[in-house]
Each structure stands twice: as structure tokens, then as C-alpha cells.
Design an enzyme around this catalytic site. Structure first.
Site, PDB file in Angstrom:
ATOM      1  N   THR A 119       7.986  34.511  42.325  1.00 35.24           N
ATOM      2  CA  THR A 119       6.988  35.433  42.878  1.00 35.24           C
ATOM      3  C   THR A 119       7.519  36.038  44.172  1.00 35.24           C
ATOM      4  OG1 THR A 119       5.172  34.244  41.913  1.00 35.24           O
ATOM      5  CG2 THR A 119       4.685  35.390  43.957  1.00 35.24           C
TER       6      THR A 119
ATOM      7  N   GLY B 114      -2.948  33.267  38.153  1.00 30.27           N
ATOM      8  CA  GLY B 114      -2.602  32.297  39.194  1.00 30.27           C
ATOM      9  C   GLY B 114      -3.224  32.644  40.532  1.00 30.27           C
ATOM     10  N   ASP B 115      -2.603  32.115  41.577  1.00 32.27           N
ATOM     11  CA  ASP B 115      -3.143  32.286  42.932  1.00 32.27           C
ATOM     12  C   ASP B 115      -2.795  33.633  43.552  1.00 32.27           C
ATOM     13  OD1 ASP B 115      -0.424  31.398  42.839  1.00 32.27           O
ATOM     14  OD2 ASP B 115      -0.507  31.032  44.997  1.00 32.27           O
TER      15      ASP B 115
ATOM     16  N   GLY C  88       0.515  27.846  41.084  1.00 28.82           N
ATOM     17  CA  GLY C  88      -0.662  28.561  41.568  1.00 28.82           C
ATOM     18  C   GLY C  88      -1.968  27.812  41.458  1.00 28.82           C
TER      19      GLY C  88
HETATM   20  N1  ASP Z   1       2.153  31.269  42.246  1.00 28.81           N
HETATM   21  C1  ASP Z   1       2.497  31.999  41.048  1.00 28.81           C
HETATM   22  C2  ASP Z   1       1.463  31.754  40.000  1.00 28.81           C
HETATM   23  O1  ASP Z   1       0.988  30.637  39.880  1.00 28.81           O
HETATM   24  C3  ASP Z   1       3.826  31.639  40.498  1.00 28.81           C
HETATM   25  C4  ASP Z   1       4.970  31.772  41.470  1.00 28.81           C
HETATM   26  O2  ASP Z   1       4.811  31.608  42.673  1.00 28.81           O
HETATM   27  O3  ASP Z   1       6.076  32.070  41.010  1.00 28.81           O
HETATM   28  O4  ASP Z   1       1.172  32.668  39.253  1.00 28.81           O
END
Ligand code: ASP
Length: 309
Positions: free
Chosen positions: A174, A204-205, A228
Site C-alpha cells: 500500500t 481494508g483500513d 488492515g
Molecule cells: N492495509 C491494506 C489493507 O488491508 C493492505 C496494505 O497495507 O498493503 O487493505
């Protein structure tokens, strides 16, 4: 407060990033892209531009670069589809925009910003968000732009071994940026393809305001990366800002306390945080995090592994 100081921090994901798991070509390519993202955001800030413009500019560079899990090079859903999430937030007035499960906008962070400025809403999702993007004239892109052979083989690997639930070899990718501009305002942006092999419309977050993305001039700006679900449960972005605002904690204490909470829940990942007083920190529980920092003193760092920078 106008003191002409500015600070920019970026990340390109946290995870199992070690000298053994990344090839020299992968780390050189990622470092080069992180440098370009710092240049893009840094030149906005050096020219007197605002934190919001800077974080969007930095994230757009990383979305266009296939080394990271956002925009071009995003990980694929279980059915092989592209499904992108992004958010942006302005610390001046806590205006925010976000999109989830979009598939046709070249730069989802700019679509998130358009949701913020061109609609009465904070968050749009799926086909409706794609439609909004078309109606607002954002640059469109097709599967051939987003999908890389590496992501196709990672999906095949994940389907063959469904125990690798969160991500293949835990290389989250991300992208995000936080900035403090010369006026003392902060902003945050995050963009992602989520996790490899996600199903059932999983979100996700990253696009959730208060979880993976948050900005408040009374506290700080935060962009997160990692597993996330745990950042959502911890309310990570808002919690870091709230600790600074309500408890008077410094950026390091607030970030480390919340990352310890994420870890205690069973999560892993990292955050970048910048405050209106220009203090800034990155903190991660994984072996590495793609990251960079530049500021008005001319200092500039690009790093990946835990023992650098
Ligand atoms: N936090 C992101 C999610 O859960 C994934 C990531 O950080 O690569 O969608």
C-alpha cells in the site's frame, strides 16, 4: 503558523522486506520510485503549496509505479479483478474523501479527492464510484494498465496456498503520504489494491477515515499500511491523532502506543505520522517498510529495511 518549514513522509507498504526477500533490482526500483514521489510532493511544498496537494502528488507517483500495491501493480482479488481503495484528508477542516472497490480510475487518490470536493459525501464504492469518476472526467485506465505478471503469479500462489491469507509472503505494498506545509497544516492520503486474493467485496483500513487514513490539525496526519483488519479494529489513525490532541503525547509516543495495540490484537504493519509542529515519525512492526522523508532543511531519506534510515 507560517514559518516556511515543511515536512513530507511517504510509505510504499510494510512487510517481510529483507535483503533476502527483495532482489537488488526490486529494491533499486522501489527506491527510485520513492525518490520521485518525494520530489513530486516536495516540490509542491517547496513552492509554497499546501499539504493536501503534496500528499496527492506523492501518492499519484506511487500509484503509477508497478513496484507498489496501488494503482498500476495493485494486487488482484480472488476472481482476478482489480479493486482499488483510496482516501485523502485535509487536517485544516477534516474534510475527507474516499473510494472503495473502484476499478477504472488511473489514480484512485485523485478520485477520492474529487469525492471530497465534488460531492456531498465522504465515501463512494464500487460501480457507483466508477460512474462518479467517469462523470467527473477523471483519467480512466483499463485492466491492461493495472495488472502486472507478478501480481497474476502471486494470486495463483495464494489460491494454491489459501493459508497465506493476508498476503503472499506478507509484502504489503500500500502507498501513502503525510505532509505538513509551510502554513502549519497537515494532510494524509493512502491508496491500495488491498490484499491478494480478497473476496466478498472485502475492504481494508486504507479508505476508512480514522483507520488507515486520518488528518487533523489539532493532532496529526496518519497513513497506515499492514493487515488492515487490525488497523480498523484499533481505529489506528484517529487514535494516534486523538492521543496527541487529548493526552498531549508527542508523535513518537502516540504512534508507538497505537502500533503496540495493533500488534497486541495480532496485526502487523506500519504508520507514517506528521504533526503541525513539523515533528514526524515512521513506526513499523514488520522487518521493513518502503519509506521516505524530505523536509525544508534539505534532509532527505529513502529506506526499506528495518536497520536503515
Ligand atoms: N492495509 C491494506 C489493507 O488491508 C493492505 C496494505 O497495507 O498493503 O487493505
Amino acid at each position: 503558523m507560517s514559518d516556511s518549514q515543511w515536512t513530507l513522509m511517504i510509505h510504499g507498504g510494510a512487510g517481510m522486506l529483507t535483503r533476502a526477500t527483495l532482489t537488488p533490482a526490486q529494491s533499486a526500483g522501489a527506491r527510485e520510485a520513492l525518490g520521485r514521489a518525494l520530489d513530486a510532493g516536495g516540490s509542491v511544498l517547496a513552492g509554497g503549496g499546501g499539504a493536501l496537494d503534496a500528499v496527492e502528488a506523492a501518492v499519484r507517483v506511487l500509484e503509477d509505479d508497478p513496484h507498489f500495491n496501488a494503482g498500476r501493480g495493485a494486487v488482484l482479488s480472488y476472481d482476478g479483478a482489480v479493486s482499488l481503495d483510496a482516501a485523502i484528508m485535509d487536517g485544516r477542516d477534516r474534510r475527507a474523501g474516499s473510494v472503495a472497490g473502484v476499478s477504472a480510475t488511473r489514480n484512485p487518490v485523485s478520485l477520492a479527492r474529487r469525492v471530497m470536493t465534488g460531492s456531498p459525501h465522504v465515501m463512494l464504492s464500487g460501480a457507483g464510484a466508477d460512474q462518479f469518476s467517469l462523470e467527473h472526467g477523471l483519467d480512466q485506465a483499463g485492466r491492461d494498465w493495472f495488472v502486472t505478471p507478478e501480481r497474476e503469479s502471486q494470486l495463483a500462489e495464494m489460491i494454491a496456498d489459501p493459508d497465506g491469507w493476508f498476503d503472499v509472503a506478507m509484502k504489503y505494498g500500500t502507498v501513502g503520504a503525510v505532509a505538513r506545509d509551510a502554513e502549519g497544516h497537515v494532510a494524509a492520503a493512502t491508496s491500495t489494491g488491498g490484499v491478494t486474493g480478497k473476496r466478498w467485496g472485502r475492504i481494508g483500513d486504507s479508505p476508512l477515515i480514522g483507520a488507515g487514513t486520518y488528518a487533523d490539525d489539532r493532532g496529526c496526519a496518519v497513513s497506515a499500511t499492514g493487515s488492515g483488519e487490525f488497523f480498523i479494529r484499533a481505529g489506528a489513525g484517529h487514535e494516534i491523532a486523538a492521543r496527541m490532541r487529548l493526552l498531549g503525547e508527542d508523535v513518537a509516543t502516540a504512534a508507538r502506543t497505537v502500533m503496540a495495540d495493533v500488534a497486541a490484537l495480532g496485526g502487523a504493519g506500519g504508520v507514517i505520522v506528521v504533526a503541525p509542529d513539523a515533528s514526524a515519525i515512521w513506526d513499523f512492526t514488520t522487518p521493513g517498510m518502503f519509506r521516505g522523508r524530505a523536509d525544508s532543511s534539505g534532509a532527505r531519506t529513502v529506506a526499506i529495511f528495518g536497520d536503515e534510515g
